[in-house]
Design a protein around this motif. Structure first.
Motif, PDB file in Angstrom:
ATOM      1  N   ILE A  81      27.823  18.587 -54.945  1.00 32.34           N
ATOM      2  CA  ILE A  81      27.086  19.552 -55.758  1.00 32.34           C
ATOM      3  C   ILE A  81      26.296  18.761 -56.779  1.00 32.34           C
ATOM      4  CG2 ILE A  81      27.233  21.395 -57.468  1.00 32.34           C
ATOM      5  CD1 ILE A  81      29.745  22.372 -56.145  1.00 32.34           C
ATOM      6  N   LYS A  82      25.016  18.997 -56.828  1.00 39.54           N
ATOM      7  CA  LYS A  82      24.178  18.351 -57.834  1.00 39.54           C
ATOM      8  C   LYS A  82      23.891  19.375 -58.926  1.00 39.54           C
ATOM      9  CE  LYS A  82      20.075  15.615 -58.482  1.00 39.54           C
ATOM     10  NZ  LYS A  82      18.909  14.999 -57.887  1.00 39.54           N
ATOM     11  N   HIS A  83      24.132  18.999 -60.153  1.00 40.30           N
ATOM     12  CA  HIS A  83      23.946  19.888 -61.301  1.00 40.30           C
ATOM     13  C   HIS A  83      22.693  19.456 -62.049  1.00 40.30           C
ATOM     14  CE1 HIS A  83      25.740  21.446 -65.356  1.00 40.30           C
ATOM     15  NE2 HIS A  83      24.611  22.019 -65.056  1.00 40.30           N
ATOM     16  N   ILE A  84      21.772  20.381 -62.188  1.00 41.64           N
ATOM     17  CA  ILE A  84      20.534  20.104 -62.921  1.00 41.64           C
ATOM     18  C   ILE A  84      20.459  21.066 -64.094  1.00 41.64           C
ATOM     19  CG2 ILE A  84      18.017  20.097 -62.810  1.00 41.64           C
ATOM     20  CD1 ILE A  84      18.318  19.643 -59.777  1.00 41.64           C
ATOM     21  N   SER A  85      20.412  20.549 -65.306  1.00 34.85           N
ATOM     22  CA  SER A  85      20.210  21.409 -66.473  1.00 34.85           C
ATOM     23  C   SER A  85      18.737  21.660 -66.621  1.00 34.85           C
ATOM     24  CB  SER A  85      20.723  20.742 -67.747  1.00 34.85           C
ATOM     25  OG  SER A  85      22.110  20.755 -67.788  1.00 34.85           O
ATOM     26  N   GLU A  86      18.390  22.912 -66.795  1.00 40.80           N
ATOM     27  CA  GLU A  86      16.978  23.250 -66.942  1.00 40.80           C
ATOM     28  C   GLU A  86      16.831  24.132 -68.170  1.00 40.80           C
ATOM     29  OE1 GLU A  86      13.872  25.862 -64.488  1.00 40.80           O
ATOM     30  OE2 GLU A  86      14.761  24.222 -63.383  1.00 40.80           O
ATOM     31  N   ARG A  87      16.127  23.652 -69.129  1.00 37.85           N
ATOM     32  CA  ARG A  87      15.893  24.429 -70.345  1.00 37.85           C
ATOM     33  C   ARG A  87      14.459  24.935 -70.309  1.00 37.85           C
ATOM     34  NH1 ARG A  87      20.894  24.779 -70.718  1.00 37.85           N
ATOM     35  NH2 ARG A  87      22.041  23.033 -71.554  1.00 37.85           N
ATOM     36  N   GLU A  88      14.314  26.181 -69.964  1.00 38.09           N
ATOM     37  CA  GLU A  88      12.975  26.749 -69.916  1.00 38.09           C
ATOM     38  C   GLU A  88      12.666  27.377 -71.267  1.00 38.09           C
ATOM     39  OE1 GLU A  88      12.447  29.157 -66.465  1.00 38.09           O
ATOM     40  OE2 GLU A  88      12.791  27.468 -65.142  1.00 38.09           O
ATOM     41  N   SER A  89      11.409  27.648 -71.486  1.00 31.95           N
ATOM     42  CA  SER A  89      10.972  28.080 -72.809  1.00 31.95           C
ATOM     43  C   SER A  89      11.595  29.401 -73.246  1.00 31.95           C
ATOM     44  CB  SER A  89       9.449  28.202 -72.832  1.00 31.95           C
ATOM     45  OG  SER A  89       9.016  29.120 -71.852  1.00 31.95           O
ATOM     46  N   TYR A  90      11.915  30.284 -72.309  1.00 33.05           N
ATOM     47  CA  TYR A  90      12.408  31.594 -72.713  1.00 33.05           C
ATOM     48  C   TYR A  90      13.886  31.800 -72.442  1.00 33.05           C
ATOM     49  CZ  TYR A  90      12.136  32.782 -67.766  1.00 33.05           C
ATOM     50  OH  TYR A  90      12.306  32.802 -66.415  1.00 33.05           O
ATOM     51  N   GLU A  91      14.565  30.824 -71.827  1.00 36.62           N
ATOM     52  CA  GLU A  91      15.979  31.022 -71.524  1.00 36.62           C
ATOM     53  C   GLU A  91      16.651  29.705 -71.189  1.00 36.62           C
ATOM     54  OE1 GLU A  91      16.616  33.228 -67.926  1.00 36.62           O
ATOM     55  OE2 GLU A  91      14.918  32.255 -67.013  1.00 36.62           O
ATOM     56  N   ASP A  92      17.970  29.707 -71.255  1.00 35.01           N
ATOM     57  CA  ASP A  92      18.753  28.566 -70.780  1.00 35.01           C
ATOM     58  C   ASP A  92      19.224  28.883 -69.376  1.00 35.01           C
ATOM     59  OD1 ASP A  92      18.456  27.226 -73.126  1.00 35.01           O
ATOM     60  OD2 ASP A  92      20.399  27.792 -73.944  1.00 35.01           O
ATOM     61  N   CYS A  93      19.066  27.931 -68.511  1.00 33.46           N
ATOM     62  CA  CYS A  93      19.436  28.118 -67.118  1.00 33.46           C
ATOM     63  C   CYS A  93      19.996  26.811 -66.585  1.00 33.46           C
ATOM     64  CB  CYS A  93      18.216  28.539 -66.310  1.00 33.46           C
ATOM     65  SG  CYS A  93      18.472  28.597 -64.546  1.00 33.46           S
ATOM     66  N   GLU A  94      20.992  26.903 -65.763  1.00 35.98           N
ATOM     67  CA  GLU A  94      21.551  25.743 -65.080  1.00 35.98           C
ATOM     68  C   GLU A  94      21.303  25.937 -63.591  1.00 35.98           C
ATOM     69  OE1 GLU A  94      23.069  23.290 -66.875  1.00 35.98           O
ATOM     70  OE2 GLU A  94      22.823  24.418 -68.715  1.00 35.98           O
ATOM     71  N   ILE A  95      20.911  24.875 -62.918  1.00 40.49           N
ATOM     72  CA  ILE A  95      20.698  24.925 -61.475  1.00 40.49           C
ATOM     73  C   ILE A  95      21.765  24.066 -60.800  1.00 40.49           C
ATOM     74  CG2 ILE A  95      19.190  24.170 -59.581  1.00 40.49           C
ATOM     75  CD1 ILE A  95      17.915  26.489 -60.732  1.00 40.49           C
ATOM     76  N   LEU A  96      22.426  24.625 -59.795  1.00 40.51           N
ATOM     77  CA  LEU A  96      23.326  23.862 -58.948  1.00 40.51           C
ATOM     78  C   LEU A  96      22.704  23.797 -57.565  1.00 40.51           C
ATOM     79  CD1 LEU A  96      26.853  25.319 -59.818  1.00 40.51           C
ATOM     80  CD2 LEU A  96      25.731  23.327 -60.803  1.00 40.51           C
ATOM     81  N   ILE A  97      22.704  22.627 -56.972  1.00 42.20           N
ATOM     82  CA  ILE A  97      22.245  22.450 -55.599  1.00 42.20           C
ATOM     83  C   ILE A  97      23.479  22.117 -54.777  1.00 42.20           C
ATOM     84  CG2 ILE A  97      20.776  21.113 -54.063  1.00 42.20           C
ATOM     85  CD1 ILE A  97      18.999  20.575 -56.555  1.00 42.20           C
ATOM     86  N   VAL A  98      23.804  22.992 -53.840  1.00 39.29           N
ATOM     87  CA  VAL A  98      25.030  22.861 -53.057  1.00 39.29           C
ATOM     88  C   VAL A  98      24.675  22.591 -51.603  1.00 39.29           C
ATOM     89  CG1 VAL A  98      27.111  24.063 -52.283  1.00 39.29           C
ATOM     90  CG2 VAL A  98      26.262  24.431 -54.598  1.00 39.29           C
ATOM     91  N   GLU A  99      25.182  21.504 -51.070  1.00 39.45           N
ATOM     92  CA  GLU A  99      25.015  21.201 -49.650  1.00 39.45           C
ATOM     93  C   GLU A  99      26.221  21.781 -48.922  1.00 39.45           C
ATOM     94  OE1 GLU A  99      24.281  17.054 -48.917  1.00 39.45           O
ATOM     95  OE2 GLU A  99      23.084  16.916 -50.749  1.00 39.45           O
ATOM     96  N   TYR A 100      25.961  22.707 -47.998  1.00 45.39           N
ATOM     97  CA  TYR A 100      27.044  23.344 -47.257  1.00 45.39           C
ATOM     98  C   TYR A 100      26.582  23.644 -45.831  1.00 45.39           C
ATOM     99  CZ  TYR A 100      30.491  26.762 -45.772  1.00 45.39           C
ATOM    100  OH  TYR A 100      31.450  27.433 -45.058  1.00 45.39           O
ATOM    101  N   ASN A 101      27.358  23.217 -44.861  1.00 48.13           N
ATOM    102  CA  ASN A 101      27.120  23.563 -43.461  1.00 48.13           C
ATOM    103  C   ASN A 101      25.681  23.244 -43.026  1.00 48.13           C
ATOM    104  OD1 ASN A 101      28.276  24.364 -41.117  1.00 48.13           O
ATOM    105  ND2 ASN A 101      28.035  26.551 -41.487  1.00 48.13           N
ATOM    106  N   ASP A 102      25.242  22.047 -43.297  1.00 43.60           N
ATOM    107  CA  ASP A 102      23.919  21.558 -42.887  1.00 43.60           C
ATOM    108  C   ASP A 102      22.748  22.299 -43.524  1.00 43.60           C
ATOM    109  OD1 ASP A 102      25.086  19.631 -41.247  1.00 43.60           O
ATOM    110  OD2 ASP A 102      25.189  21.005 -39.553  1.00 43.60           O
ATOM    111  N   ASP A 103      22.961  22.885 -44.654  1.00 43.69           N
ATOM    112  CA  ASP A 103      21.857  23.508 -45.384  1.00 43.69           C
ATOM    113  C   ASP A 103      22.076  23.313 -46.879  1.00 43.69           C
ATOM    114  OD1 ASP A 103      19.421  24.827 -45.696  1.00 43.69           O
ATOM    115  OD2 ASP A 103      19.968  26.404 -44.300  1.00 43.69           O
ATOM    116  N   VAL A 104      21.058  23.612 -47.637  1.00 38.70           N
ATOM    117  CA  VAL A 104      21.101  23.467 -49.090  1.00 38.70           C
ATOM    118  C   VAL A 104      20.970  24.853 -49.716  1.00 38.70           C
ATOM    119  CG1 VAL A 104      19.909  22.489 -51.090  1.00 38.70           C
ATOM    120  CG2 VAL A 104      20.132  21.157 -49.007  1.00 38.70           C
ATOM    121  N   TYR A 105      21.842  25.144 -50.673  1.00 39.31           N
ATOM    122  CA  TYR A 105      21.818  26.418 -51.383  1.00 39.31           C
ATOM    123  C   TYR A 105      21.521  26.143 -52.849  1.00 39.31           C
ATOM    124  CZ  TYR A 105      23.697  28.123 -47.100  1.00 39.31           C
ATOM    125  OH  TYR A 105      23.836  28.426 -45.776  1.00 39.31           O
TER     126      TYR A 105
END
Length: 126
Positions: free
Chosen positions: A32-56
């Motif tokens: 799981i790759k964790h990317i913190s993303e601070r956008e101008s109007y909100e706080d958001c965290e992005i997780l990139i999950v590799e599962y079963n030969d695809d990315v979610y």
């Protein structure tokens, strides 16, 4: 007040880390790759999950009354893997919970649903 309760009950561990642990445990994902993303109007965290030969792609937000997430298939998400693109993409599931463990469980359930349906969702490229 709810934010304080979540942080106190988790100690040093953040709610995002709890979500990641649940996903690792339930889906047996390798990475799981964790990317913190601070956008101008909100706080958001992005997780990139590799599962079963695809990315979610999972966007995580803390609302005023609940934690929430949107789960989508990376190959179906047009443009960059940002919180804004994820929010406005018509493909994916939203899940809501007050507890980060429950949120992680709901996210993993949606990943399994998307994994079953992803081939049916693929649109021909034009």
């Amino acid at each position: 007040m709810r934010e304080l309760l979540i942080r106190v009950s988790l100690g040093m561990e953040t709610w995002v880390e709890v979500v990641k642990e649940v996903l690792l445990e339930r889906l047996k994902v390798l990475r799981i790759k964790h990317i913190s993303e601070r956008e101008s109007y909100e706080d958001c965290e992005i997780l990139i999950v590799e599962y079963n030969d695809d990315v979610y792609i999972i966007g995580l937000w803390k609302g005023a009354r609940a934690l929430y997430a949107k789960v989508s298939v990376g190959s179906l998400l047009r443009g960059s893997w940002s919180c804004t693109n994820l929010e406005y993409s018509p493909i994916g599931y939203y899940v809501f919970a007050n507890d980060p463990k429950v949120l992680g469980e709901k996210i993993s359930d949606k990943i399994l649903l998307l994994d079953e349906a992803k081939d049916k969702l693929r649109l021909p490229l034009t």
